[in-house]
Write an enzyme that holds these catalytic residues in place. Structure first.
Site: not given
Ligand code: NCD
Length: 337
Positions: A57-58, A86, A107, A135
């Site tokens: 999703r993100t 590396k 991320r 997040h």
């Molecule tokens: C979350 C995350 O990656 O922190 N997912 C997300 O980005 N919607 C929650 C999770 O992975 O449980």
């Protein structure tokens, strides 16, 4: 805060007025996200979408949000395929990648990594999750959803009762969301988790210092009572030393139709950042609630696009130009929601 050119690394950067501003801009993005209109305001701009941890999703919604504003997306998804394996430092990677992009979304599994990367970057960096730490864009889309859901019940965010359930120790979504919600007044937080997976103490202290009521409990049934929102989370198995350790907690707290009807106030909004762990041994949020009108999980994911479009428009300072390049789309766009 001053948005143009800023990194978005932590919810601690925001005041309530900043959140209002982001939400106003997000509201204005609705016709574009719903494909009634299109804009080319970011024509020629490049997003470096760098995901060194699993994401669906993100990653896709950030990319999609950028495309919807007319920009192009370049993805780096596999840490094994990048020079970080590396021995290259985050600083060097940041310096280099920022030469190839106009903005970066990142991320990474390490807490603080995105901030470190941003110090070398010459373009804005948006934190899409740095290990168990934060997040921020998820917290914004969650709060945006909360605002809309409560509005439809003639309620505001001030004074709301919210329960957060599951792995509150490792869950970056609840770390960011609770701190963001703490900008509002007189919130009751009920934090339901196994003792070993409770919300970090510094966050709980901060919430209390800001005048909110915080109840920490392992008793889900009582904890569910009297809330406006229940926010479930997955056991963050990737943060445990072994899968076996995570197994101890999996399935400990579950919400299904029967439990909801018995303990939750009618109309309690059900949220989850997703992915939900639907394996039988976990199943923290049962499919038997899929048709429930108070299940907001897919409204959350839709709202993610609006909020992420707003973050791009604000940090790249094009909010006032979106309309200038806008027109109706050519294709059939009616959507079933
Ligand atoms: C979350 C995350 O990656 O922190 N997912 C997300 O980005 N919607 C929650 C999770 O992975 O449980």
């Amino acid at each position: 805060m001053h948005f143009p050119g800023s990194h978005i690394l932590s919810v601690s950067q925001f005041e309530r007025s900043d959140v209002d501003r982001i939400f106003d801009v997000a509201d204005g993005m609705r016709p574009y996200a719903h494909r009634e209109r299109m804009t080319k305001v970011l024509d020629g701009a490049i997003l470096g979408n760098m995901f060194f941890e699993p994401s669906t999703r993100t990653r896709v919604s950030f990319g999609c949000a950028f495309n919807l504003l007319g920009g192009e997306v370049r993805e780096t998804t596999d840490i094994k395929a990048s020079s970080l394996t590396k021995g290259e430092s985050l600083y060097d990677t940041g310096r280099v990648m920022s030469g190839y992009s106009d903005i970066i979304v990142m991320r990474h599994p390490q807490a603080g990594s995105v901030a470190e990367f941003s110090r070398a970057s010459r373009v804005p960096v948006l934190n899409a999750g740095d290990g168990p730490n934060e997040h921020p864009s998820q917290a914004l889309l969650d709060l945006y959803t909360i605002k809309k859901e409560l509005m439809s019940r003639d309620q505001g965010i001030d004074g709301m009762h919210i329960a957060m359930i599951g792995d509150l120790k490792h869950g970056r979504t609840v770390h960011s969301l609770s701190q963001l919600v703490s900008l509002y007044n007189k919130i009751r937080f009920t934090l339901i988790s196994p003792k070993e997976l409770s919300m970090p103490e510094e966050i709980v202290e901060e919430l209390r210092k800001r005048g909110h009521q915080v109840i920490e409990t392992e008793d889900m049934e009582h904890g569910l009572e009297g809330n406006d929102i229940v926010y479930l989370t997955r056991i963050q198995e990737e943060r445990f030393a072994t899968k076996m350790e995570a197994d101890i907690y999996r399935g400990r707290f579950r919400l299904n139709q029967a439990i909801y009807t018995r303990y939750c106030r009618p109309n309690t909004v059900i949220m989850h950042p997703l992915p939900r762990d639907s394996r039988e041994e976990a199943n923290e949020l049962d499919n038997d609630l899929n048709q429930h009108p108070s299940l907001a999980i897919f409204r959350q994911t839709d709202n993610g696009v609006l909020v992420r479009m707003a973050l791009f428009a604000l940090t790249l300072d094009v909010v006032n130009q979106v309309e200038k390049t806008a027109r109706e789309v050519n294709w059939y766009t009616e959507r079933r929601f």
